[in-house]
Design an enzyme around this catalytic site. Structure first.
Site, short mmCIF file in Angstrom:
data_model
loop_
_atom_site.label_atom_id
_atom_site.label_comp_id
_atom_site.label_asym_id
_atom_site.label_seq_id
_atom_site.Cartn_x
_atom_site.Cartn_y
_atom_site.Cartn_z
N ASP A 167 -14.00 8.75 6.35
CA ASP A 167 -14.39 8.50 7.75
C ASP A 167 -15.30 9.57 8.37
OD1 ASP A 167 -13.24 6.03 8.00
OD2 ASP A 167 -11.40 6.73 8.97
N THR A 197 0.84 -1.20 0.00
CA THR A 197 0.00 0.00 0.00
C THR A 197 0.87 1.24 0.00
OG1 THR A 197 -1.78 1.19 1.12
CG2 THR A 197 -0.17 0.14 2.53
N ASP A 241 -7.77 -3.54 -1.06
CA ASP A 241 -8.51 -2.55 -1.85
C ASP A 241 -9.85 -2.34 -1.17
OD1 ASP A 241 -8.07 -0.80 -4.06
OD2 ASP A 241 -9.81 -1.72 -5.01
P1 ITT Z 1 -3.46 1.87 -1.81
O1 ITT Z 1 -4.18 1.50 -3.08
O2 ITT Z 1 -2.05 2.32 -2.03
O3 ITT Z 1 -3.56 0.79 -0.76
P2 ITT Z 1 -5.50 3.95 -1.63
O4 ITT Z 1 -5.68 5.11 -0.69
O5 ITT Z 1 -5.45 4.22 -3.10
O6 ITT Z 1 -4.20 3.14 -1.15
P3 ITT Z 1 -7.95 2.39 -1.91
O7 ITT Z 1 -7.93 2.48 -3.39
O8 ITT Z 1 -8.23 1.06 -1.31
O9 ITT Z 1 -6.61 2.89 -1.27
O10 ITT Z 1 -8.95 3.43 -1.26
C1 ITT Z 1 -10.11 3.84 -1.86
C2 ITT Z 1 -10.61 5.11 -1.23
O11 ITT Z 1 -11.34 4.79 -0.08
C3 ITT Z 1 -9.57 6.14 -0.83
O12 ITT Z 1 -10.10 7.41 -1.17
C4 ITT Z 1 -9.45 6.02 0.65
O13 ITT Z 1 -9.18 7.26 1.25
C5 ITT Z 1 -10.83 5.51 1.03
N1 ITT Z 1 -10.75 4.59 2.16
C6 ITT Z 1 -10.09 3.41 2.19
N2 ITT Z 1 -10.19 2.86 3.41
C7 ITT Z 1 -10.93 3.73 4.17
C8 ITT Z 1 -11.35 3.75 5.51
O14 ITT Z 1 -11.02 2.79 6.35
N3 ITT Z 1 -12.06 4.79 5.93
C9 ITT Z 1 -12.39 5.80 5.11
N4 ITT Z 1 -12.02 5.87 3.83
C10 ITT Z 1 -11.29 4.85 3.35
#
Ligand code: ITT
Length: 193
Positions: free
Chosen positions: A151, A7, A68
Site C-alpha cells: 500500500d 485467509t 488471492d
Molecule cells: P492469504 O493467502 O492467507 O489470504 P496473503 O497475505 O498470503 O494471505 P496474498 O497471497 O493474496 O495474501 O497476497 C499477496 C501479497 O500482496 C502479500 O504480500 C500482501 O501483503 C499483498 N497484498 C494483498 N492485498 C493487498 C492490498 O490490498 N494492498 C497492498 N498489498 C496487498
C-alpha cells in the site's frame, strides 16, 4: 448466512468485514479452529484462490470463499503478480518486498501497475470466481502508514495519495478487493437472500 473466509491475513479479514458491512456473517479460520498453512502452489491468482477455498471445503465441509491478490507491474511483465507475497523470499515480509520492487524499478520511467484480486466462492457444491482490478502507479519511495502489504507504494489513477496515505475508508471504496467483494455481495444478494 455464514461464510468462512479462508485467509491467514488479518488485514484482509478486517477489510472484507468492513466492505461487506454485515450482509453476510464472516467466519475466520481461527473461529473454525483451522490453524493450517493452506497451500498456495498454483501459478495463477484464480488457481490459488480456488485452492484455498477447496482446502476448507474438503477439510471442514463448510461453504467458504478465499481471496488471492497480486500486484502486476507493466514494465516487469506483470511481476510480482501471483508471487507478490514471496517476492523478496519466503518470509511474507512486506518491507523486503517493497524494497525489492523499488530496486527493480530504480531506473524505470514506466511506473504503471495494477492490483488484481480474485475471489473464489464455494457455495452449495458449486464454484464461482469474482475479479477486481485497480490501475495506478508505483511511487519512488514509501508513503503513508495505513493499510498493509504494498500500500505505501501504490497510487491509484486519479488520486495523488498512496493507499497507505488515503486511509482505509477511501481504500475500501475503490480498491481491487472492494470491487471483487461488490461482485460477490451482488451475487449473494441475488442468489441467497
Ligand atoms: P492469504 O493467502 O492467507 O489470504 P496473503 O497475505 O498470503 O494471505 P496474498 O497471497 O493474496 O495474501 O497476497 C499477496 C501479497 O500482496 C502479500 O504480500 C500482501 O501483503 C499483498 N497484498 C494483498 N492485498 C493487498 C492490498 O490490498 N494492498 C497492498 N498489498 C496487498
Amino acid at each position: 448466512m455464514k461464510l468462512v473466509f479462508a485467509t491467514n491475513n488479518q488485514h484482509k479479514l478486517d477489510e472484507i468485514k468492513k466492505i461487506m458491512n454485515g450482509l453476510t456473517e464472516i467466519v475466520s479460520l481461527a473461529e473454525i479452529n483451522c490453524h493450517d498453512d493452506i497451500p498456495e502452489t498454483a501459478d495463477t491468482l484464480e488457481g490459488n484462490a480456488l485452492q484455498k477455498a477447496r482446502y476448507i471445503k474438503e477439510h471442514f465441509g463448510l461453504d467458504c470463499f478465499a481471496d488471492d491478490t497480486g500486484l502486476e507491474v507493466e514494465v516487469l511483465h506483470n511481476a510480482p503478480g501471483v508471487f507478490s507475497a514471496r517476492y523478496a523470499g519466503p518470509g511474507h515480509d512486506s518491507e523486503a518486498n517493497m524494497n525489492k520492487l523499488l530496486q527493480e524499478l530504480q531506473d524505470k520511467d514506466n511506473r504503471k501497475a495494477r492490483f488484481r484480486t480474485v475471489i473464489a466462492l464455494i457455495l452449495n457444491g458449486k464454484e464461482y470466481l469474482f475479479e477486481g482490478i485497480i490501475n495506478g502507479t508505483i511511487t519512488r519511495e514509501k508513503r503513508g502508514g495505513s493499510g498493509f502489504g504494498y500500500d505505501p507504494l501504490f497510487v491509484p489513477d486519479n488520486y495523488s495519495q498512496t493507499f497507505a496515505e488515503m486511509g482505509n475508508d477511501i481504500k475500501n471504496q475503490i480498491s481491487h478487493r472492494a470491487q471483487a467483494v461488490k461482485k460477490l455481495t451482488t451475487f449473494l444478494s441475488n442468489n441467497i437472500f
